[in-house]
Design an enzyme around this catalytic site. Structure first.
Site, PDB file in Angstrom:
ATOM      1  N   ARG A  64       0.409  20.277  52.813  1.00  0.00           N
ATOM      2  CA  ARG A  64      -0.438  19.889  51.676  1.00  0.00           C
ATOM      3  C   ARG A  64      -0.116  20.722  50.437  1.00  0.00           C
ATOM      4  O   ARG A  64      -0.246  20.274  49.306  1.00  0.00           O
ATOM      5  CB  ARG A  64      -1.935  20.015  52.047  1.00  0.00           C
ATOM      6  N   TYR A 117      -4.036   0.345  33.035  1.00  0.00           N
ATOM      7  CA  TYR A 117      -4.169  -0.173  34.401  1.00  0.00           C
ATOM      8  C   TYR A 117      -5.653  -0.182  34.808  1.00  0.00           C
ATOM      9  O   TYR A 117      -6.360   0.820  34.590  1.00  0.00           O
ATOM     10  CB  TYR A 117      -3.359   0.737  35.317  1.00  0.00           C
ATOM     11  N   ASP A 189       1.106   7.047  31.002  1.00  0.00           N
ATOM     12  CA  ASP A 189       1.449   6.376  32.257  1.00  0.00           C
ATOM     13  C   ASP A 189       2.722   5.579  31.979  1.00  0.00           C
ATOM     14  O   ASP A 189       2.707   4.585  31.256  1.00  0.00           O
ATOM     15  CB  ASP A 189       0.291   5.467  32.693  1.00  0.00           C
ATOM     16  N   LYS A 214       6.297   1.310  42.154  1.00  0.00           N
ATOM     17  CA  LYS A 214       6.917   0.253  41.358  1.00  0.00           C
ATOM     18  C   LYS A 214       8.430   0.483  41.231  1.00  0.00           C
ATOM     19  O   LYS A 214       9.111   0.438  42.226  1.00  0.00           O
ATOM     20  CB  LYS A 214       6.206   0.153  40.010  1.00  0.00           C
TER      21      LYS A 214
HETATM   22  C1  LIG Z   1       0.450   0.275  39.992  1.00  0.00           C
HETATM   23  C2  LIG Z   1       0.079   1.083  38.829  1.00  0.00           C
HETATM   24  C3  LIG Z   1      -0.693   2.249  38.971  1.00  0.00           C
HETATM   25  C4  LIG Z   1      -1.267   2.708  40.295  1.00  0.00           C
HETATM   26  O1  LIG Z   1      -0.299   2.961  41.240  1.00  0.00           O
HETATM   27  P1  LIG Z   1      -0.605   2.881  42.831  1.00  0.00           P
HETATM   28  O2  LIG Z   1       0.629   3.420  43.427  1.00  0.00           O
HETATM   29  O3  LIG Z   1      -0.871   1.442  43.129  1.00  0.00           O
HETATM   30  O4  LIG Z   1      -1.809   3.700  43.092  1.00  0.00           O
HETATM   31  C5  LIG Z   1      -0.977   2.987  37.836  1.00  0.00           C
HETATM   32  N1  LIG Z   1      -0.535   2.596  36.617  1.00  0.00           N
HETATM   33  C6  LIG Z   1       0.192   1.480  36.432  1.00  0.00           C
HETATM   34  C7  LIG Z   1       0.632   1.117  35.068  1.00  0.00           C
HETATM   35  C8  LIG Z   1       0.526   0.676  37.528  1.00  0.00           C
HETATM   36  O5  LIG Z   1       1.238  -0.439  37.342  1.00  0.00           O
END
Ligand SMILES: *Cc1c(COP(=O)(O)O)cnc(C)c1O
Length: 420
Positions: A64, A117, A189, A214
């Site tokens: 962790r 998001y 982000d 992604k």
């Molecule tokens: C998918 C996504 C997230 C969250 O990611 P997870 O891995 O699903 O928790 C945050 N910001 C954006 C822009 C995203 O497309």
């Protein structure tokens, strides 16, 4: 076996994606970073154990807190984003949550994009508000809106670019300049672009978040997140909180994502070549009313995209004839392109916010947020362009032929995965 990993010297983006974070070889000379599937690590003796806990000696303690496989991925992303260090988290949302919890407190104010998001918005509006953190949501495609929303107690600006699903662009350099002038943290982000196309730290951001689920992993088979900091002080604070909070990454997960990131440059180059051709094809299609892709000269922030991105990416949205019905028809008739949320994988995915992710939001509110009935979101993959074009063409031609079967979800049964 050595556990300290050398930082790869500054090289090209593709070289960094492939080599950054690679382990020193053990005696076996393995080329792939081993999966250190171990929850705890043996100390040579009591004094060394004490020194590791005191941070006076390198070495691992407990997974962790840190793990060699996870650390290799952290080094890779820190190098790609141009930051001092990375923190890998269980999901992208664990990264967002960690940043909010670690850096915001009672009385603080956040200025955030109104198209961030969905769960990030929910986190600010519904959860952080319980701890006395207030947020203002603004259209960040006009940087002046960010500055106007600042208050004396504003501590953080939180934006995305490109935005979902409007594909609007935030001018990150302008946001960075505002953040610097007002001594406010800028958190970006970067999920929709990935560090291969956009590096917010170079434009004035203090922290960059990526959902590794992604583009970085790129194969739609693992979830994960990453926080990269531009300063050691910020990193230390975040590291302390994530370790306590526990939303850290598992070594097997890290190994899979390390395998994915090696091909990030190839996947993005291929998919964005497809995306440009498909955007042009859609623009000329009789069943398509508009196309929003940062690479098209008629995109309202095309010039900003050109300035701050190394390429225009693989995401686009477009409008179809017959509104809601038209969108549903396209969803029901694509075959090769899969009907699913998420993005950034080698396979093309399509989604219709008005009937799916945003269906429970009243139509008027949807319209105000730019979620038009006819809007289709398209994550372009690495297939052959001709096959994607033909699949879309066939599905689009079905519009208006017959009424698609559809029952809108009620608010109660709807899982709001993506706010706006
Ligand atoms: C998918 C996504 C997230 C969250 O990611 P997870 O891995 O699903 O928790 C945050 N910001 C954006 C822009 C995203 O497309």
């Amino acid at each position: 076996m050595k556990t300290d990993r050398k930082k790869t010297p500054a090289m090209g983006k593709a070289t960094r994606a492939i080599h950054a974070g690679a382990a020193e070889h053990s005696a076996y000379g393995e080329i792939s970073v081993p999966i250190f599937q171990s929850s705890t690590f043996v100390f040579p003796n009591a004094a060394d154990g004490a020194a590791r806990f005191a941070g006076e000696q390198p070495g691992y303690i407990y997974t962790r807190i840190g793990n060699p496989t996870v650390h290799a991925l952290e080094e890779n992303l820190a190098t790609l984003e141009g930051g001092v260090a990375g923190i890998a988290t269980a999901t992208g949302m664990a990264a967002v949550g960690t940043v909010f919890i670690a850096l915001l407190g009672q009385g603080d104010h956040v200025v955030a994009g109104n198209c961030i998001y969905g769960p990030s918005r929910v986190m600010l509006e519904k959860e952080m508000s319980r701890f006395g953190v207030r947020s203002t949501f603004i259209d960040s495609s006009d940087a002046a809106n960010i500055e106007k929303a600042l208050r004396p107690e504003t501590r953080m600006i939180f934006v995305e670019s490109p935005m979902n699903p409007s594909m609007a662009i935030t001018d990150l350099g302008a946001a960075g300049e505002i953040a610097a002038r007002h001594k406010v943290l800028l958190v970006v982000d970067n999920t929709f672009a990935s560090p291969y196309l956009q590096r917010p730290l170079e434009l004035g951001a203090h922290i960059v978040i990526n959902s590794l689920t992604k583009f970085i992993n790129g194969h739609s088979d693992v979830v994960g997140g990453m926080i990269v900091s531009g300063s050691g002080q910020t990193h230390t604070r975040l590291k302390k909180v994530v370790t306590t909070f526990g939303g850290t990454m598992d070594p097997h997960q890290a190994w899979l994502i390390l395998r994915g990131v090696r091909t990030l440059p190839l996947r993005i180059e291929r998919a964005q070549e497809n995306a440009m051709k498909l955007a042009r094809f859609l623009k000329s299609h009789s069943k398509v009313t508009w196309v929003r892709y940062p690479g098209l000269p008629d995109h309202p922030q095309h010039e900003i995209a050109k300035k701050q991105m190394d390429g225009f990416g693989t995401m686009m949205s477009f409008g179809v004839k017959n509104g809601l019905e038209g969108g549903i028809t396209v969803m029901n008739h694509v075959r090769l392109i899969k009907l699913a949320v998420s993005l950034g994988g080698v396979e093309s995915l399509i989604e219709h916010p008005a009937s799916m992710t945003h269906a429970s939001i009243p139509k008027e509110e949807r319209r105000e947020a730019g979620i038009l009935d006819e809007l289709v979101r398209f994550s372009v993959g690495c297939e052959d362009f001709e096959d994607l074009r033909d699949d879309l063409d066939r599905a689009l031609k079905e519009i208006g032929r017959r009424k698609p079967p559809f029952r809108p979800p009620s608010e109660e049964e709807h899982l709001a995965m993506e706010g706006c």
